[in-house]
Design a protein around this motif. Structure first.
Motif, mmCIF file in Angstrom:
data_model
loop_
_atom_site.group_PDB
_atom_site.id
_atom_site.type_symbol
_atom_site.label_atom_id
_atom_site.label_comp_id
_atom_site.label_asym_id
_atom_site.label_seq_id
_atom_site.Cartn_x
_atom_site.Cartn_y
_atom_site.Cartn_z
ATOM 1 N N ILE A 6 0.857 -1.191 0.000
ATOM 2 C CA ILE A 6 0.000 0.000 0.000
ATOM 3 C C ILE A 6 0.887 1.234 0.000
ATOM 4 C CG2 ILE A 6 -1.866 1.231 1.174
ATOM 5 C CD1 ILE A 6 -2.410 -1.404 2.706
ATOM 6 N N THR A 7 0.652 2.136 -0.953
ATOM 7 C CA THR A 7 1.406 3.383 -0.988
ATOM 8 C C THR A 7 0.509 4.523 -1.427
ATOM 9 O OG1 THR A 7 3.421 4.450 -1.810
ATOM 10 C CG2 THR A 7 2.192 3.113 -3.380
ATOM 11 N N HIS A 8 0.973 5.724 -1.186
ATOM 12 C CA HIS A 8 0.294 6.927 -1.665
ATOM 13 C C HIS A 8 1.319 8.043 -1.765
ATOM 14 C CE1 HIS A 8 -2.989 9.688 -2.526
ATOM 15 N NE2 HIS A 8 -3.732 8.607 -2.676
ATOM 16 N N GLY A 9 0.952 9.110 -2.493
ATOM 17 C CA GLY A 9 1.860 10.238 -2.661
ATOM 18 C C GLY A 9 2.146 10.475 -4.134
ATOM 19 N N SER A 10 3.333 10.994 -4.411
ATOM 20 C CA SER A 10 3.722 11.325 -5.779
ATOM 21 C C SER A 10 4.304 10.099 -6.475
ATOM 22 C CB SER A 10 4.751 12.454 -5.753
ATOM 23 O OG SER A 10 5.952 11.987 -5.159
ATOM 24 N N ARG A 11 4.750 10.319 -7.701
ATOM 25 C CA ARG A 11 5.381 9.240 -8.463
ATOM 26 C C ARG A 11 6.552 8.629 -7.689
ATOM 27 N NH1 ARG A 11 5.999 8.491 -14.284
ATOM 28 N NH2 ARG A 11 7.808 7.175 -14.703
ATOM 29 N N GLY A 12 7.313 9.476 -6.984
ATOM 30 C CA GLY A 12 8.456 8.986 -6.226
ATOM 31 C C GLY A 12 8.074 8.090 -5.063
ATOM 32 N N ASP A 13 6.798 8.105 -4.657
ATOM 33 C CA ASP A 13 6.325 7.214 -3.597
ATOM 34 C C ASP A 13 5.775 5.914 -4.159
ATOM 35 O OD1 ASP A 13 6.664 8.998 -1.239
ATOM 36 O OD2 ASP A 13 5.225 10.246 -2.322
ATOM 37 N N ARG A 98 -8.536 6.849 2.015
ATOM 38 C CA ARG A 98 -8.656 5.915 3.134
ATOM 39 C C ARG A 98 -9.906 5.052 2.996
ATOM 40 N NH1 ARG A 98 -7.019 9.297 8.635
ATOM 41 N NH2 ARG A 98 -4.747 9.332 8.280
ATOM 42 N N ALA A 99 -10.987 5.644 2.501
ATOM 43 C CA ALA A 99 -12.208 4.869 2.280
ATOM 44 C C ALA A 99 -11.961 3.774 1.243
ATOM 45 C CB ALA A 99 -13.340 5.793 1.837
ATOM 46 N N ASP A 100 -11.216 4.104 0.191
ATOM 47 C CA ASP A 100 -10.880 3.093 -0.808
ATOM 48 C C ASP A 100 -10.068 1.954 -0.200
ATOM 49 O OD1 ASP A 100 -12.183 4.518 -2.755
ATOM 50 O OD2 ASP A 100 -10.363 5.302 -3.721
ATOM 51 N N LEU A 101 -9.150 2.304 0.705
ATOM 52 C CA LEU A 101 -8.344 1.265 1.351
ATOM 53 C C LEU A 101 -9.193 0.374 2.254
ATOM 54 C CD1 LEU A 101 -5.122 3.294 2.254
ATOM 55 C CD2 LEU A 101 -5.406 1.606 0.435
ATOM 56 N N ALA A 102 -10.150 0.975 2.961
ATOM 57 C CA ALA A 102 -11.049 0.177 3.793
ATOM 58 C C ALA A 102 -11.861 -0.791 2.939
ATOM 59 C CB ALA A 102 -11.970 1.098 4.592
ATOM 60 N N ASP A 103 -12.314 -0.316 1.778
ATOM 61 C CA ASP A 103 -13.051 -1.195 0.865
ATOM 62 C C ASP A 103 -12.166 -2.337 0.370
ATOM 63 O OD1 ASP A 103 -15.297 0.389 1.135
ATOM 64 O OD2 ASP A 103 -14.953 1.495 -0.737
ATOM 65 N N LEU A 104 -10.904 -2.014 0.094
ATOM 66 C CA LEU A 104 -9.983 -3.036 -0.407
ATOM 67 C C LEU A 104 -9.818 -4.172 0.594
ATOM 68 C CD1 LEU A 104 -7.690 -4.277 -2.107
ATOM 69 C CD2 LEU A 104 -6.139 -2.616 -1.047
ATOM 70 N N LEU A 119 2.932 -4.639 3.474
ATOM 71 C CA LEU A 119 4.003 -3.642 3.368
ATOM 72 C C LEU A 119 3.365 -2.311 3.021
ATOM 73 C CD1 LEU A 119 7.052 -2.845 3.076
ATOM 74 C CD2 LEU A 119 6.819 -3.445 0.657
ATOM 75 N N TYR A 120 3.632 -1.280 3.824
ATOM 76 C CA TYR A 120 2.933 -0.017 3.579
ATOM 77 C C TYR A 120 3.834 1.192 3.771
ATOM 78 C CZ TYR A 120 2.500 0.724 8.656
ATOM 79 O OH TYR A 120 2.770 0.926 9.996
ATOM 80 N N HIS A 121 3.524 2.237 3.007
ATOM 81 C CA HIS A 121 4.221 3.517 3.064
ATOM 82 C C HIS A 121 3.904 4.209 4.389
ATOM 83 C CE1 HIS A 121 5.215 7.684 2.011
ATOM 84 N NE2 HIS A 121 5.833 7.250 0.931
ATOM 85 N N ALA A 122 4.886 4.903 4.936
ATOM 86 C CA ALA A 122 4.733 5.516 6.258
ATOM 87 C C ALA A 122 3.619 6.549 6.328
ATOM 88 C CB ALA A 122 6.058 6.160 6.677
ATOM 89 N N SER A 123 3.175 7.083 5.193
ATOM 90 C CA SER A 123 2.150 8.124 5.218
ATOM 91 C C SER A 123 0.730 7.575 5.237
ATOM 92 C CB SER A 123 2.311 9.052 4.005
ATOM 93 O OG SER A 123 2.041 8.351 2.804
ATOM 94 N N VAL A 124 0.563 6.261 5.143
ATOM 95 C CA VAL A 124 -0.781 5.690 5.158
ATOM 96 C C VAL A 124 -0.947 4.825 6.412
ATOM 97 C CG1 VAL A 124 -0.918 5.711 2.644
ATOM 98 C CG2 VAL A 124 -0.158 3.643 3.801
ATOM 99 N N PRO A 125 -2.189 4.649 6.880
ATOM 100 C CA PRO A 125 -2.417 3.886 8.120
ATOM 101 C C PRO A 125 -2.444 2.382 7.870
ATOM 102 C CG PRO A 125 -4.492 4.773 7.337
ATOM 103 C CD PRO A 125 -3.430 5.283 6.387
ATOM 104 N N GLY A 126 -1.389 1.863 7.306
ATOM 105 C CA GLY A 126 -1.348 0.452 6.944
ATOM 106 C C GLY A 126 -1.368 -0.488 8.120
ATOM 107 N N HIS A 127 -0.913 -0.024 9.298
ATOM 108 C CA HIS A 127 -0.932 -0.903 10.475
ATOM 109 C C HIS A 127 -2.358 -1.259 10.869
ATOM 110 C CE1 HIS A 127 -1.086 3.241 11.670
ATOM 111 N NE2 HIS A 127 -1.169 3.001 12.957
ATOM 112 N N SER A 184 -5.824 8.716 12.737
ATOM 113 C CA SER A 184 -6.402 7.513 12.127
ATOM 114 C C SER A 184 -7.165 6.655 13.127
ATOM 115 C CB SER A 184 -5.302 6.678 11.470
ATOM 116 O OG SER A 184 -4.309 6.303 12.421
ATOM 117 N N ALA A 185 -7.141 7.021 14.406
ATOM 118 C CA ALA A 185 -7.804 6.195 15.419
ATOM 119 C C ALA A 185 -9.316 6.161 15.204
ATOM 120 C CB ALA A 185 -7.473 6.706 16.816
#
Length: 444
Positions: A6-13, A98-104, A119-127, A184-185
């Protein structure tokens, strides 16, 4: 092994996750990747399933209120009002992805396709998403400041502190993330239906340490830097060279019409005055006696602003272009930096944000770039001086070539998959032992 990335951000992310997906798929692992719709296609060849989620705050790249707020650093009453306005806009867009991720994850659970590791990018609530799926999470950090340490302060912390206080500064970056993304709580409770989590992302739901993957080279870390054993600095996660890519006629003619040009580009950096930036870049290139290939990115620069001796292109593979340029002038983002280092090119860095400043200072300390130039206070004279310095002093090119050999020897994405396999295997063993213990108790 089934891996949810799971990732989000710009192309570099997104590009590092594409590289990790490629390395995992090459070993026969099943990869599901969720990424912002605009750039998710980078990873499509390497995924069993690609999930395009809402682009979120990326759509604000041309929003003048947000951009001016960033450029003015929110000074004065007006600046604080712009901060609040931009934060509200950003949070609304964060809620959409985030809603899309919950649906996923709900869909994965319905299909009984539970990953062995998330495996998730630090900017998303992957935990939280991993908790919902009952899978271990692994945190991908594209910058060096997500794990507190005593060697250097959080680059986002606005004040100088004595070394003994370095660790205490690591409240700054999470506070900035909270300002723009919100906590994110509540989302965990409302959309995932999970109870309160007593630990942050650096611990699993049971309190054990989270495995962390730093997706950059150890060369970016200060000498003597040591992380705990659960933190792995793997090297850059990069895709292979752009095999078979060909430039259009205009770019091919420009490259062959003179000596190697500069590359100039600020990628995901934004500006409220693209015309002024274009004029500055064009004039500086000419005064320095150079030519330049300019990639506009999110800056909005136009060919008419740049003038002669430059060519503006929308998109070009950096690993194809950079071996053909004399130096790389950029914002200090990790994707551009990684390719510039791997191709052995000297650099001029014009950072805007704390992580970019951290990278820029390290490149200067490593001897491949002059002192950084603040992008928000960039002047023509400053850029001319830096370009002349990096082109006129052969030590920059020699050092860049030397470090390029070290960078190319790194196996960043492959090393990351090594760690993911160990995490998944360890979880499977613990699960099997737990089931044995339960059966033993039932028979006693």
């Amino acid at each position: 092994m089934r891996i949810l990335m799971i990732t989000h951000g710009s192309r570099g992310d997104v590009q590092p996750f594409a590289a990790a997906a490629r390395a995992a798929a090459a070993r026969g692992h099943h990869v599901v990747l969720a990424a912002p719709a605009a750039t998710a296609g980078l990873a499509e060849p390497y995924c069993a399933e690609l999930v395009r989620i809402h682009d979120g705050p990326n759509v604000l790249a041309t929003d003048t209120t947000v951009v001016r707020g960033l450029e003015q650093k929110f000074r004065g009453v007006r600046g604080k009002a712009q901060l609040l306005q931009s934060a509200r806009k950003t949070r609304r867009l964060v809620a959409l992805f985030r809603a899309d991720l919950a649906d996923l994850v709900a869909d994965l659970r319905r299909r009984n396709e539970i990953p062995d590791v998330v495996l998730y990018h630090a900017s998303v609530p992957g935990h939280h998403l991993a908790d919902y799926l009952g899978a271990p999470s692994v945190l991908m950090c594209p910058q060096a400041y997500w794990v507190p340490n005593g060697t250097f302060p959080d680059p986002s912390f606005p004040f100088r502190v004595p070394r003994v206080c370095n660790r205490a500064t690591y409240v700054a970056s999470p506070a900035i993330l909270w300002t723009y993304a919100g906590g994110s709580a509540g989302w965990r409770r409302r959309q995932l239906g999970l109870r309160h989590r007593p630990y942050g992302k650096l611990r699993q739901v049971d309190g054990s340490p989270t495995t962390v993957l730093n997706a950059f080279s150890r060369l970016l870390l200060p000498d003597g830097m040591h992380y705990p054993d659960d933190v792995h600095t793997t090297g850059f996660w990069t895709l292979p060279l752009a095999d078979g890519w060909r430039p259009d006629r205009a770019l091919a003619r420009f490259l062959s019409a003179g000596p190697p040009p500069l590359y100039v580009g600020f990628a995901s950096s934004v500006t409220a005055e693209p015309g002024a930036l274009g004029h500055l870049v064009g004039a500086a290139v000419r005064e320095a006696g150079a030519r330049a290939v300019v990639v506009g990115g999110w800056t909005g620069m136009r060919p008419d602003d740049l003038g002669p001796d430059t060519i503006l292109v929308d998109d070009v593979p950096f690993d194809w272009l950079f071996p053909r340029v004399s130096a790389v002038v950029h914002h200090g983002g990790l994707g551009t930096l990684a390719t510039a280092m791997a191709t052995g090119r000297p650099q001029v860095v014009c950072p805007s944000f704390p992580d970019q400043w951290f990278n820029a200072r390290r490149l200067h300390e490593l001897g491949v770039a002059p002192e950084p130039l603040a992008r928000r206070r960039l002047t023509g004279d400053g850029l001319v001086h830096a370009v002349r310095e990096v082109l006129g002093d052969p030590r920059y090119a020699a050092r860049a070539t030397e470090l390029g050999t070290d960078i190319r020897a790194e196996r960043g994405a492959e090393a990351a998959v090594d760690v993911l396999e160990k995490v998944a295997a360890g979880t499977a063993v613990r699960g099997a032992l737990s089931r044995v213990a339960v059966r033993q108790r039932e028979t006693e």
